[in-house]
Write an enzyme that holds these catalytic residues in place. Structure first.
Site, short mmCIF file in Angstrom:
data_model
loop_
_atom_site.label_atom_id
_atom_site.label_comp_id
_atom_site.label_asym_id
_atom_site.label_seq_id
_atom_site.Cartn_x
_atom_site.Cartn_y
_atom_site.Cartn_z
N HIS A 254 10.37 13.62 42.25
CA HIS A 254 9.91 14.59 42.17
C HIS A 254 9.85 15.26 40.72
O HIS A 254 10.62 14.73 39.80
CB HIS A 254 10.39 15.82 43.12
CG HIS A 254 11.92 16.30 42.84
ND1 HIS A 254 13.03 16.03 43.37
CD2 HIS A 254 12.15 17.06 41.53
CE1 HIS A 254 13.72 16.66 42.83
NE2 HIS A 254 13.40 17.36 41.62
N GLU B 68 7.96 17.95 45.74
CA GLU B 68 8.76 17.10 46.54
C GLU B 68 7.71 15.90 47.04
O GLU B 68 6.36 16.14 46.67
CB GLU B 68 9.56 17.80 47.62
CG GLU B 68 10.68 18.67 47.31
CD GLU B 68 11.80 18.05 46.80
OE1 GLU B 68 11.85 16.97 46.19
OE2 GLU B 68 13.00 18.61 46.96
N ASP C 241 9.98 26.11 37.34
CA ASP C 241 10.05 26.31 38.45
C ASP C 241 11.23 27.14 38.94
O ASP C 241 11.75 27.58 37.65
CB ASP C 241 10.53 24.98 39.63
CG ASP C 241 11.38 23.99 38.92
OD1 ASP C 241 12.09 24.32 37.81
OD2 ASP C 241 11.35 23.02 39.32
N ASP D 30 14.04 11.21 43.87
CA ASP D 30 13.02 10.92 44.95
C ASP D 30 11.41 10.84 44.15
O ASP D 30 10.53 10.85 44.88
CB ASP D 30 13.02 11.97 46.31
CG ASP D 30 12.93 13.28 45.59
OD1 ASP D 30 12.64 13.70 44.53
OD2 ASP D 30 12.99 14.32 46.59
C1 GLP Z 1 15.59 19.70 39.77
C2 GLP Z 1 14.47 20.41 38.48
C3 GLP Z 1 13.51 19.43 38.01
C4 GLP Z 1 14.70 18.28 37.47
C5 GLP Z 1 15.53 17.63 38.47
C6 GLP Z 1 16.44 16.48 37.99
O1 GLP Z 1 15.20 19.37 40.84
N1 GLP Z 1 13.76 21.55 39.55
O2 GLP Z 1 12.96 19.91 37.20
O3 GLP Z 1 13.66 17.32 36.75
O4 GLP Z 1 16.40 18.66 39.15
O5 GLP Z 1 17.51 17.09 37.22
P1 GLP Z 1 18.33 16.33 36.59
O6 GLP Z 1 17.88 16.53 35.02
O7 GLP Z 1 19.77 17.39 36.36
O8 GLP Z 1 18.63 14.98 37.08
#
Ligand code: GLP
Length: 260
Positions: free
Chosen positions: A137, A142, A66, A135
């Site tokens: 995702h 989302e 993304d 949440d």
């Molecule tokens: C962002 C990214 C996701 C990731 C999420 C959790 O939203 N787009 O790909 O999984 O963060 O991030 P973290 O691993 O820092 O908790």
């Protein structure tokens, strides 16, 4: 779905083992790279193996999940730059080997379609590294995302923007409101999915992912339909799993030769 519960460095080693095994068998493998803090233990271990053990990515290709829309080219939190810093420049991935959705494209719809075509053109992703949002995702899909979605533009939830504000001087208003993200169906096309989650903040999302009903309200639950998913979690992220003891026993009894 296989659930492995252990300390974060061990989870990083397990994911790195799977990637190293894949690259040995198939040096031009296609990797799926995730941003966020969760995959860092994997990237650190891969960089170490590259430096100390000669693990090579020279023929590998990689696709990002993304990208934020509108962050300028040199913004440190632009996911393209984050991936370069966290992994691409630490190993010998060839210039141009990593592709991501173009959040600066004039026509974002065309950019999304082109991204899907680029993934398909190399035969799809062999191993996808994933994190998970609080949440539920995955990538930036989302709650409410179509379970059949492909790469497209999405609006981030307030929760995700607050979660990610720590990367933007703690200021939620600096976090972009929109992103381009692989869809849930895009992610489901990867042949092996390795998801990492650590910390109590992820416990409910991990419980839903592994044990909840499949629902667009917890987008990661779509992974229950995938034939080869490995969920790597620490004790805190596993703290709401109803069958945690069973997962621990199962993994302990697993023959080492099986790998992930
Ligand atoms: C962002 C990214 C996701 C990731 C999420 C959790 O939203 N787009 O790909 O999984 O963060 O991030 P973290 O691993 O820092 O908790």
């Amino acid at each position: 779905m296989e659930v492995v519960i252990g300390p974060a460095p061990e989870l990083g080693r397990l994911a790195a083992d799977a990637i190293a095994l894949l690259l040995r068998a198939q040096p031009d493998a296609v990797l799926g790279l995730a941003t966020g803090s969760s995959p860092l233990v994997v990237y650190d271990e891969l960089a170490r193996r590259h430096d100390e053990e000669g693990l090579s990515f020279a023929r590998a290709r990689a696709f990002m999940l993304d990208e934020y829309v509108g962050l300028e080219e040199d913004h440190p939190e632009r996911y393209r730059n984050v991936i370069d810093k966290d992994i691409a420049t630490r190993v010998d991935l060839a210039p141009g080997a990593v592709q991501g959705p173009d959040g600066l494209a004039k026509d974002l719809v065309v950019a999304c379609r082109a991204y899907e075509e680029a993934i398909a053109a190399v035969g799809g992703v062999d191993l996808q590294i994933l994190g998970i949002g609080t949440d539920g995702h995955i990538a930036f899909n989302e709650p409410g995302s179509s379970l059949a979605s492909r790469t497209r533009i999405k609006t981030l939830t307030r929760q995700t923007r607050e979660d990610n504000a720590r990367f933007f001087d703690g200021d939620v208003d600096k976090v972009p409101t929109h992103c381009l993200t692989q869809g849930l169906a895009t992610i489901m096309s990867a042949r092996h999915i390795v998801l990492l989650a650590t910390g109590r903040g992820k416990a409910e999302a991990v419980h839903q992912l592994v044990e909840g009903p499949v629902s667009a309200m917890w987008p990661a639950t779509i992974l229950q339909h995938h034939p080869h998913v490995t969920v790597l979690v620490d004790d805190a992220a596993a703290s709401r799993l109803q069958l945690a003891d069973y997962y621990r026993e199962t993994y302990l009894a697993k023959p080492a030769w099986q790998g992930l």
